[in-house]
Structures are given as structure tokens and as C-alpha cells.
Design a protein around this motif. Structure first.
Motif, PDB file in Angstrom:
ATOM      1  N   ARG A   1      -7.974   7.862   4.597  1.00 41.21           N
ATOM      2  CA  ARG A   1      -7.043   7.297   3.603  1.00 41.21           C
ATOM      3  C   ARG A   1      -6.906   8.328   2.505  1.00 41.21           C
TER       4      ARG A   1
ATOM      5  N   PHE B   1      -8.905  16.132  -1.201  1.00 38.49           N
ATOM      6  CA  PHE B   1      -9.761  16.012  -2.404  1.00 38.49           C
ATOM      7  C   PHE B   1      -9.536  17.214  -3.321  1.00 38.49           C
TER       8      PHE B   1
ATOM      9  N   LYS C   1      -7.452   5.106  -6.974  1.00 39.85           N
ATOM     10  CA  LYS C   1      -8.771   4.791  -6.439  1.00 39.85           C
ATOM     11  C   LYS C   1      -8.647   3.856  -5.234  1.00 39.85           C
TER      12      LYS C   1
ATOM     13  N   THR D   1     -10.308   1.117  -2.608  1.00 40.60           N
ATOM     14  CA  THR D   1     -11.442   0.184  -2.518  1.00 40.60           C
ATOM     15  C   THR D   1     -11.584  -0.429  -1.124  1.00 40.60           C
ATOM     16  N   ILE D   2     -10.562  -0.315  -0.293  1.00 41.25           N
ATOM     17  CA  ILE D   2     -10.643  -0.948   1.039  1.00 41.25           C
ATOM     18  C   ILE D   2     -11.727  -0.281   1.882  1.00 41.25           C
ATOM     19  N   HIS D   3     -12.514  -1.094   2.571  1.00 41.73           N
ATOM     20  CA  HIS D   3     -13.562  -0.540   3.430  1.00 41.73           C
ATOM     21  C   HIS D   3     -13.437  -1.005   4.877  1.00 41.73           C
TER      22      HIS D   3
ATOM     23  N   MET E   1       0.842  -1.202   0.000  1.00 39.46           N
ATOM     24  CA  MET E   1       0.000   0.000   0.000  1.00 39.46           C
ATOM     25  C   MET E   1       0.878   1.253   0.000  1.00 39.46           C
TER      26      MET E   1
ATOM     27  N   GLY F   1      -6.782  17.070  -5.684  1.00 42.60           N
ATOM     28  CA  GLY F   1      -6.860  16.055  -6.739  1.00 42.60           C
ATOM     29  C   GLY F   1      -6.708  14.618  -6.291  1.00 42.60           C
ATOM     30  N   LYS F   2      -6.693  14.376  -4.980  1.00 43.01           N
ATOM     31  CA  LYS F   2      -6.467  13.018  -4.477  1.00 43.01           C
ATOM     32  C   LYS F   2      -7.765  12.210  -4.408  1.00 43.01           C
ATOM     33  N   TYR F   3      -7.574  10.904  -4.293  1.00 39.59           N
ATOM     34  CA  TYR F   3      -8.676  10.018  -3.867  1.00 39.59           C
ATOM     35  C   TYR F   3      -8.651   9.988  -2.346  1.00 39.59           C
ATOM     36  N   ILE F   4      -9.813  10.094  -1.746  1.00 37.57           N
ATOM     37  CA  ILE F   4      -9.850  10.232  -0.291  1.00 37.57           C
ATOM     38  C   ILE F   4     -10.929   9.344   0.334  1.00 37.57           C
ATOM     39  N   GLN F   5     -10.693   9.007   1.599  1.00 36.66           N
ATOM     40  CA  GLN F   5     -11.747   8.460   2.455  1.00 36.66           C
ATOM     41  C   GLN F   5     -11.667   9.207   3.782  1.00 36.66           C
TER      42      GLN F   5
END
Lengths: 394, 192
Positions: free
Chosen positions: B55, B29, B60, B62-64, B1, B32-36
């Protein structure tokens, strides 16, 4: 151009509802779906939708109000979770048999008891035989997309059935993630107008909805309802194809992830499928031939397609985030093994894991346990236990 | 990761740790990032320990699952050090950022042998001097961006001006104070 945004799964569902602009939303708050009608009622208060918002006193009333509104000829939507869905129960069946394409945002939560607000699939799985179409979503994007397609699927003249769009409570409903939204006018054009053939508010063609229906015709009506569910499969694929042309996002009856040369696959619904994709990538990097199948459509159940897809693998683990308490496997497992048996697919060894009940976090290491077991079965051909529990203390 | 930065927040109900994690997600965000950004929901009581997560990735996500081996840990309330295992799973090449008046040397003995970087920030003083009240989340946000370098500092500050203008559309007078709180915390965080 798609709109790059970030929002929670609940907000994504509320935004989809705003863009659909239904005639009536009737809802009662329950965690974790509360934010859906909360955001939506703000849209109503701000005047950005034309919807009549009915703040009912229970979920039984919410679904009853939706039945009334949809029978009158309007588009009705609601949202709920867990015991809210349970309280709608008898009206769910009435909505389906009355052929009213109501759309329900179901934010999956454990059905009490024990009392628990967190995610599993015991609520929507309990409603699997109520006659509703059920679509499942891995993340906020899929919850949004499925909701945008729901009206088109349910309202098709060959279908005329209510649609439930499910996503995982808290895990995706309350997680902020990136999402691509469609412009309002594109959604409006895609969803279109609802013009049912029969409606209560058509004084020139008066009808009755929900009358007594005894031995003479009840069976025929149930048979027609069953046919509608059979027809739904084709309609779902057609609507999804049109959606793909609009957005570039492809949806089928289920998603296959890295299955082309896989020896083993796990079958997983909703958010855990995302976690499994990460594990699949790690295992692939080590040369292990693992894949994933993520069902999107649970009702109608894609019997032919899923049996054919699974026939290629040596071992399959079906993952259930709900127990049937039949002492022999969860609802997804029994559907899949039934499909394989009916279609004469006897090659793969199939095992079941019940996992994540009551919101127990599902870690990558849990998914690794499943793939390690599958690879072992593929190697030895031996299954020591078909019905298993994952990540529980016992 | 390798490309994913994982952050775990520890705070107390009502202090804004959840809001801070969402603000960080927002800021990343915007670059320009992918975020959680997600909290771990438990019993919702004022003052009870709460956990929130981020995160941040160029690809992209996908981990939840929750985060068990974070790159960074942010502690919004140093009284938690006595009751919560805040360094659990924290990577040694990462860092812990604690809101406290103490120095990194003084808090390290409380961290159960954690060998990585320890940073401290007096978010209370900064908050009271810039905002007039105790809202630790804005200074903590500045400190975590400074320590983690998860986004470029100038770009971050520029985006946050827009973010605060949007967030405080009905209270424009607090925008300046929040930006000052961010700038000061980025300058004053110790242990870098």
C-alpha cells in the motif's frame, strides 16, 4: 528531531532493545518472533550493545536465565511467541512473584493446536493471570514505543513487576511500515539506569530469592503482588505522560477513536483496531455515529476507566482474537462486562465477537458486519445473540 | 480509498517477489510516502505460489488486512497464469504487469476476461543481459513504477541508486547492473 524510518514490527522491537541496551538478553527462536533476537544478536556481534546474549536451549531456559540475571541486579529481556510463551509458563509466575521487572517482547501467535504459525491472541491471553503487566500495540510504532516505556513502568519502586509488550505476529511483526524513532541518547536518558533496592550481587546486603514460602507469609506476598499491579496503573499513566512530552505521541490506558458523539463502539486490540479506524472513517462519512476503543493496557485491567468510558454508548461490541472455551465469551469480553457490572454500568447493550483465530484475515467487510449489527441494536434495543463468531464457516 | 495505491504481487517462492515488494516500499518511502510492504506467509517452499502486497499513500495507513481489490497486479512468473486467479478483484482502471516473452495481446486471453490494461515485460532477458543471472525482481520493480506512476520516474531512479548502494554494500559491482535493469524495463514494458 524524530528519525523518519521504515521497518517491520520485529525490527522496531529489536531497535528498541538496542537503544535500551539491557545487561542480558536470553532467547530461543520461534516464529514469528524469531527476528527480534536475530536482529538483536547482530547488534551484539557488531558491538553496538553491551548486552550478554545467552543462546539458551529452550524458552523455559530463556525465562529462567532472565530471572537469574534480573535477580542478580541486571536488566534482562527476551522475546517469544505462542508455544515458546507456553513453555515459559511456570517461570512467568516466578518472575512476577519474585518482583523481577523483566521485559518480554511477545509477538502474538496462535497457541497450538491445531499447529498454526499465524496470529491470534491465545498465547498472551493465556498468560493474563501470570502477574505480568501486558501492553498491546496496533503497529510497529506502538510496539517500539511500548517497549521503550516498559522498563520505566516495571522498574518503578511501587510496581517491580515484569512487562509483556504484545504485537500481532506477521500482520505487524513482518510488515514494513513508516515509523518515527528516537535518538539513542534520548532513549538512554528516558530509560535511565536500573538500581534495584535488593539484588543477589550485593554482598553487603545478602538476600534470598525464591525460597519456600508457606502458610505464614505466602498470602501476604501475593497480596503485595496484587497491590503492585494496582499501583501500576498510575505509573503507566505517569510514564506515558513523560513519553508524550518527549515524543508528542500520546498513550493512555486505552485509545478512543471518534467516540465523542458515537452511539456505538467496538472494542478491539492490536492491528485489527487499525483496520476498524478505516471503517469508522468510512461510516462517519456516511453520517453513522460509530467509534472505536482500543485497549492498550490489559494488565492491570482499567476497570474504572473503561466502565466509565463505555457507559456513554447505546451498544458495544467486544472483539476477542482468542476463545476462552467457556461457551460464554472471550477474555476481553468477560473482563469488560465484569467491569461494567461491578461499576453499575447497565445502560449499553454488549455483545461479543470471536474473530481472526489462527490468522484468518480480518477484512473491512468483517468490521462492517460488526458496526451494522451494533447500529441495528442501537436502533431496536434488541440483542438476538450475545456470543458470536465473525468470519468463520459454519 | 482514493489516495491509496494497492499492489498485489504473485510469484513463486525463491524468485524474489517478497523482496521486490519490500524494494518498492523502500523506494516509495524514500520519496516521502506512507508505505506498507508485506508478504502473505504460507508454506515456505521453493517454487510454491506466493503473494505479497504494497500500500502506498500520501496519508497515514491504518488498514491491516490483505488486499482484495488491488489497483495493480504484478505477476513475476507467467506459469502462474494457469494456476492462480491473478486478476481476482483487480480494478478495471488499473493494470496487470506480467513477466513474459509474449505480447499483451497474446496473454490477454489467459486473463479470464479482464478488461483493464495488460502490460508485459521480458524480465528474464533484461535480467540476464544486465545482471548475468535470472533475478526478475529488479526489472519487475522498474516496470511497476513505470506503469503505475506511483512515483516520479527520475526521482525513483535517483533514490534507487542510493538504495542499491546500501543494499549491495558488500557487492558494489552489481549496483550498475541493477540500475541498468531498472532503466531498461522502464523503457521496454509493453502495453502502456
Amino acid at each position: 528531531m524524530a528519525i523518519r524510518e521504515r521497518m517491520s514490527g520485529n525490527e522496531a522491537m529489536a531497535v528498541a532493545m538496542k537503544q535500551i541496551n539491557p545487561d542480558v538478553v536470553a532467547a530461543f527462536p520461534i516464529t514469528p518472533s524469531t527476528e527480534v533476537p536475530q536482529y538483536f544478536s547482530q547488534f551484539v556481534a557488531d558491538g553496538v550493545v553491551d548486552t550478554e546474549f545467552v543462546a539458551v536451549e529452550s524458552e523455559h531456559s530463556a525465562m529462567s536465565a532472565c530471572v537469574g540475571a534480573q535477580a542478580a541486579g541486571g536488566r534482562a529481556m527476551t522475546a517469544t511467541s505462542a508455544n515458546g510463551l507456553a513453555l515459559m509458563w511456570e517461570v512467568l509466575y516466578i518472575a512476577a512473584c519474585s518482583r523481577l521487572p523483566i521485559v518480554l517482547a511477545c509477538v502474538n501467535r496462535t497457541l497450538s493446536g491445531p499447529l498454526n504459525i499465524h496470529n491470534d491472541h491465545s498465547d498472551s491471553m493465556g498468560a493474563r493471570d501470570s502477574g505480568w503487566i501486558q501492553l498491546y500495540a496496533e503497529n510497529n510504532q506502538e510496539a517500539y514505543d511500548n517497549l521503550l516505556m516498559a522498563n520505566r513502568i516495571g522498574e518503578h519502586p511501587d510496581v517491580m513487576l515484569p512487562v509483556m509488550v504484545c504485537q500481532d505476529g506477521f500482520i505487524t511483526s513482518h510488515k514494513i511500515e513508516n515509523i518515527e524513532l528516537l535518538e539513542d541518547d534520548k532513549v538512554k536518558a528516558f530509560v535511565g539506569e536500573y538500581n534495584p533496592k535488593y539484588k543477589l550481587l550485593d554482598k553487603n546486603n545478602p538476600i534470598s530469592v525464591g525460597p519456600l514460602d508457606l502458610q505464614a507469609h505466602c498470602f501476604e506476598h501475593k497480596r503485595q503482588q496484587a497491590q503492585a499491579m494496582m499501583n501500576a496503573k498510575k505509573v503507566i499513566l505517569e510514564v506515558s505522560e513523560e513519553f508524550y512530552k518527549l515524543t508528542g505521541r500520546k498513550y493512555g490506558l486505552f485509545e478512543e477513536y471518534k467516540t465523542d458523539d458515537a452511539d456505538v463502539v467496538a472494542v478491539i486490540l492490536n492491528s485489527t483496531a487499525g483496520t476498524a479506524k478505516y471503517v469508522v472513517d468510512q461510516y462517519r462519512a456516511q453520517g453513522k455515529k460509530v467509534g472505536l476503543i482500543k485497549p492498550r493496557v490489559f494488565r492491570p485491567f482499567p476497570v474504572d476507566e473503561i466502565a466509565a468510558a463505555l457507559s456513554r454508548f447505546k451498544a458495544v461490541a467486544v472483539m476477542d482474537k482468542a476463545d476462552s472455551f467457556n461457551a460464554a465469551g472471550g477474555p476481553l469480553f468477560t473482563e469488560i462486562t465484569s467491569a461494567m457490572f461491578a461499576k453499575g454500568v447497565f445502560g449499553p447493550k454488549v455483545i461479543n465477537y470471536i474473530y481472526g483465530l489462527g490468522g484468518r484475515d480480518v477484512k473491512c467487510s468483517d468490521i462492517e458486519v460488526v458496526y451494522d449489527k451494533l447500529l441495528d441494536i442501537a436502533c431496536t434495543g434488541k440483542v438476538d445473540s450475545v456470543y458470536n463468531y465473525l468470519g468463520v464457516r459454519e | 480509498m482514493g489516495k491509496v495505491v494497492e499492489i498485489r504481487w504473485h510469484g513463486r517462492g525463491g524468485q524474489g517477489a517478497k523482496t521486490a515488494s519490500l524494494l518498492l516500499a523502500d523506494a516509495a518511502f524514500n520519496t516521502g510516502k506512507y508505505i506498507q510492504g508485506f508478504p502473505e506467509y504460507g508454506p515456505e517452499r521453493m517454487g510454491a505460489p506466493i503473494t505479497a502486497y504494497n500500500r502506498i499513500s500520501d496519508e497515514k495507513l491504518t488498514i491491516h488486512s490483505n488486499i482484495y481489490e488491488p489497483n495493480y497486479v504484478v505477476v513475476v512468473d507467467d506459469t502462474l497464469l494457469a494456476s492462480v486467479d491473478v486478476t481476482a478483484g483487480l480494478k478495471e482502471d488499473g493494470a496487470i504487469i506480467i513477466n513474459t516473452t509474449k505480447s499483451p495481446e497474446d496473454v490477454r486471453p489467459l486473463l479470464k476476461g479482464y478488461k483493464g490494461k495488460v502490460c508485459t515485460i521480458d524480465a528474464r532477458t533484461i535480467s540476464i543481459e544486465t545482471l548475468g543471472k535470472y533475478f526478475p525482481n529488479t526489472p519487475m520493480l522498474g516496470a511497476v513504477v513505470k506503469v503505475s506512476q506511483v512515483m516520479e520516474e527520475k526521482e525513483f531512479l535517483h533514490d534507487m541508486v542510493e538504495s542499491f548502494k546500501h543494499k549491495f554494500a558488500k557487492k558494489p559491482e552489481v549496483v550498475e547492473g541493477n540500475i541498468k535493469a531498472l532503466e531498461r524495463s522502464m523503457q521496454e514494458v509493453k502495453g502502456l
